[in-house]
Design a protein around this motif. Structure first.
Motif, short mmCIF file in Angstrom:
data_model
loop_
_atom_site.label_atom_id
_atom_site.label_comp_id
_atom_site.label_asym_id
_atom_site.label_seq_id
_atom_site.Cartn_x
_atom_site.Cartn_y
_atom_site.Cartn_z
N LYS A 272 0.82 -1.22 0.00
CA LYS A 272 0.00 0.00 0.00
C LYS A 272 0.85 1.27 0.00
O LYS A 272 0.31 2.37 -0.20
N LEU A 273 2.14 1.12 0.23
CA LEU A 273 3.03 2.28 0.23
C LEU A 273 3.60 2.51 -1.16
O LEU A 273 3.92 1.57 -1.88
N PRO A 274 3.73 3.77 -1.58
CA PRO A 274 4.33 4.04 -2.90
C PRO A 274 5.82 3.69 -2.89
O PRO A 274 6.53 3.95 -1.91
N LYS A 275 6.26 3.12 -3.99
CA LYS A 275 7.67 2.77 -4.08
C LYS A 275 8.51 4.04 -4.21
O LYS A 275 8.10 5.02 -4.83
N ARG A 276 9.66 4.00 -3.62
CA ARG A 276 10.55 5.15 -3.64
C ARG A 276 11.92 4.76 -4.18
O ARG A 276 12.35 3.62 -4.07
N GLY A 277 12.58 5.74 -4.75
CA GLY A 277 13.94 5.50 -5.23
C GLY A 277 14.96 5.90 -4.18
O GLY A 277 14.60 6.32 -3.07
N LEU A 278 16.20 5.79 -4.54
CA LEU A 278 17.26 6.17 -3.62
C LEU A 278 17.33 7.68 -3.47
O LEU A 278 17.14 8.42 -4.44
N CYS A 279 17.59 8.12 -2.26
CA CYS A 279 17.79 9.55 -2.03
C CYS A 279 19.14 9.95 -2.63
O CYS A 279 19.97 9.10 -2.97
N GLU A 280 19.35 11.25 -2.76
CA GLU A 280 20.56 11.74 -3.41
C GLU A 280 21.83 11.31 -2.67
O GLU A 280 22.83 10.95 -3.28
N ALA A 281 21.78 11.35 -1.35
CA ALA A 281 22.97 10.97 -0.57
C ALA A 281 23.31 9.50 -0.80
O ALA A 281 24.48 9.12 -0.89
N ALA A 282 22.28 8.65 -0.88
CA ALA A 282 22.51 7.22 -1.11
C ALA A 282 23.04 6.97 -2.52
O ALA A 282 23.88 6.09 -2.73
N LYS A 283 22.56 7.75 -3.48
CA LYS A 283 23.06 7.60 -4.85
C LYS A 283 24.55 7.93 -4.92
O LYS A 283 25.32 7.23 -5.58
N LYS A 284 24.93 9.00 -4.26
CA LYS A 284 26.34 9.40 -4.29
C LYS A 284 27.23 8.43 -3.52
O LYS A 284 28.44 8.36 -3.79
N ALA A 285 26.63 7.72 -2.58
CA ALA A 285 27.42 6.79 -1.77
C ALA A 285 27.66 5.45 -2.46
O ALA A 285 28.43 4.63 -1.95
N ARG A 286 27.02 5.23 -3.60
CA ARG A 286 27.21 3.96 -4.30
C ARG A 286 28.67 3.79 -4.73
O ARG A 286 29.30 4.74 -5.22
N PRO A 287 29.22 2.60 -4.57
CA PRO A 287 30.63 2.37 -4.98
C PRO A 287 30.76 2.37 -6.51
O PRO A 287 29.79 2.07 -7.21
N ILE A 288 31.93 2.69 -6.99
CA ILE A 288 32.20 2.66 -8.42
C ILE A 288 32.74 1.29 -8.80
O ILE A 288 33.63 0.76 -8.14
N ARG A 289 32.18 0.73 -9.84
CA ARG A 289 32.57 -0.61 -10.26
C ARG A 289 34.00 -0.60 -10.79
O ARG A 289 34.40 0.27 -11.57
N LYS A 290 34.77 -1.56 -10.34
CA LYS A 290 36.14 -1.70 -10.79
C LYS A 290 36.16 -2.32 -12.19
O LYS A 290 35.35 -3.17 -12.51
N GLU A 291 37.12 -1.88 -12.98
CA GLU A 291 37.25 -2.44 -14.33
C GLU A 291 37.65 -3.90 -14.27
O GLU A 291 38.41 -4.31 -13.40
N GLU A 292 37.10 -4.67 -15.19
CA GLU A 292 37.41 -6.11 -15.25
C GLU A 292 38.85 -6.31 -15.67
O GLU A 292 39.39 -5.57 -16.48
#
Length: 292
Positions: A272-292
């Motif tokens: 019953k709750l609307p789905k939400r996306g990541l907040c801006e702080a959480a988006k910026k906190a995502r790690p950067i994928r290392k090159e294979e």
């Protein structure tokens, strides 16, 4: 010829040693010897009690008067845990939980974390009105405990929060250009292996081109496997983060907090709750994928 009978020996005859008396005397002698050469049970209890008291005093001083057990705080030493066992667990709806936000001084201060209710009354200055974390009181804000977005994510809805731990691709500016990148590195101006006098150092360092190996392209199957692995690890990170907060509010770290019950929610409440996306702080906190 008549048989002569030996007269009976009297137990009171001083010339005949009494076996019972000898046994008692020997036991008394042994006991006296043991008391002199060793410690009795009462002495051992006194020594252990003294050591325990000394350890508690040192712990009290070393931990800034916060613990008598060197930070060890098992559940059976917590008064709150025994109180919950004797009175029974608390069961509240999210609406009922709001009444325990600390505004009523006659009620305890509760917070909930992923459906588990904790009593944080010992931290009323922090979680009560005017406290730095008052917004956590009287509600379940599990999502904010993970993302750190204390204004947007004061909700128990954890759907999609694992995205915060899923690696993202490098920024376009860093990934632009050809696969083979040319960079310059200083060339050694002196060769220590050359014979003396045969090598003259240059006044300016030279530069050489170094090509990076081209980026390896993954097939669709490999991309799918990588995605599954990343999300599996991301969900583990969510659980690990939540457990870290549970440890704090359970009182495992010598805080005077303890579990009191569970939040009661109807079936299908999350849908019953609307789905939400990541907040801006959480988006910026995502790690950067290392090159294979």
């Amino acid at each position: 010829m008549a048989t002569q009978r030996r007269p009976p020996v009297s137990a009171t005859d001083p010339s005949v040693p009494n076996a019972v008396t000898q046994s008692n005397n020997k036991s008394t002698a042994n006991k006296s010897s043991g008391d002199i050469g060793g410690l009795g049970v009462l002495d051992v209890v006194r020594v252990l009690g003294g050591l325990l008291l000394l350890s508690s005093c040192l712990s009290w001083l070393s931990t800034d008067k916060s613990s008598l057990t060197w930070g060890w705080n098992p559940w059976f030493l917590r008064v709150g845990e025994w109180k919950t066992l004797t009175q029974g667990p608390v069961r509240l709806t999210d609406k009922q939980l709001e009444a325990y936000d600390g505004t009523d001084p006659n009620k305890p201060v509760y917070i909930a974390l992923n459906g588990t209710i904790y009593d944080v009354s010992a931290g009323r200055k922090t979680y009560g009105p005017g406290g730095s974390y008052h917004f956590f009181a009287g509600r379940d804000a599990a999502r904010a405990f993970i993302t750190g977005c204390f204004q947007e994510d004061l909700t128990p809805d954890l759907r999609g929060v694992e995205e915060m731990f899923v690696p993202r691709d490098a920024p376009e500016s860093a990934a632009s250009g050809s696969d083979a990148t040319v960079s310059e590195v200083p060339y050694p101006t002196y060769d220590p292996t050359a014979p003396e006098g045969e090598h003259v150092p240059d006044s300016q360092p030279k530069a050489v081109k170094v090509e990076k190996s081209p980026k390896r392209e993954l097939s669709k199957a490999q991309l799918k496997i990588r995605r599954e692995q990343e999300y599996r690890q991301a969900r583990k990170n969510v659980a690990k983060t939540l457990e870290g907060w549970h440890v704090l509010f359970r009182g495992d770290k010598d805080k005077k907090y303890f579990k009191v019950g569970e939040v009661v929610r109807p079936s299908g409440w999350l849908d019953k709750l609307p789905k939400r996306g990541l907040c801006e702080a959480a988006k910026k906190a995502r790690p950067i994928r290392k090159e294979e």
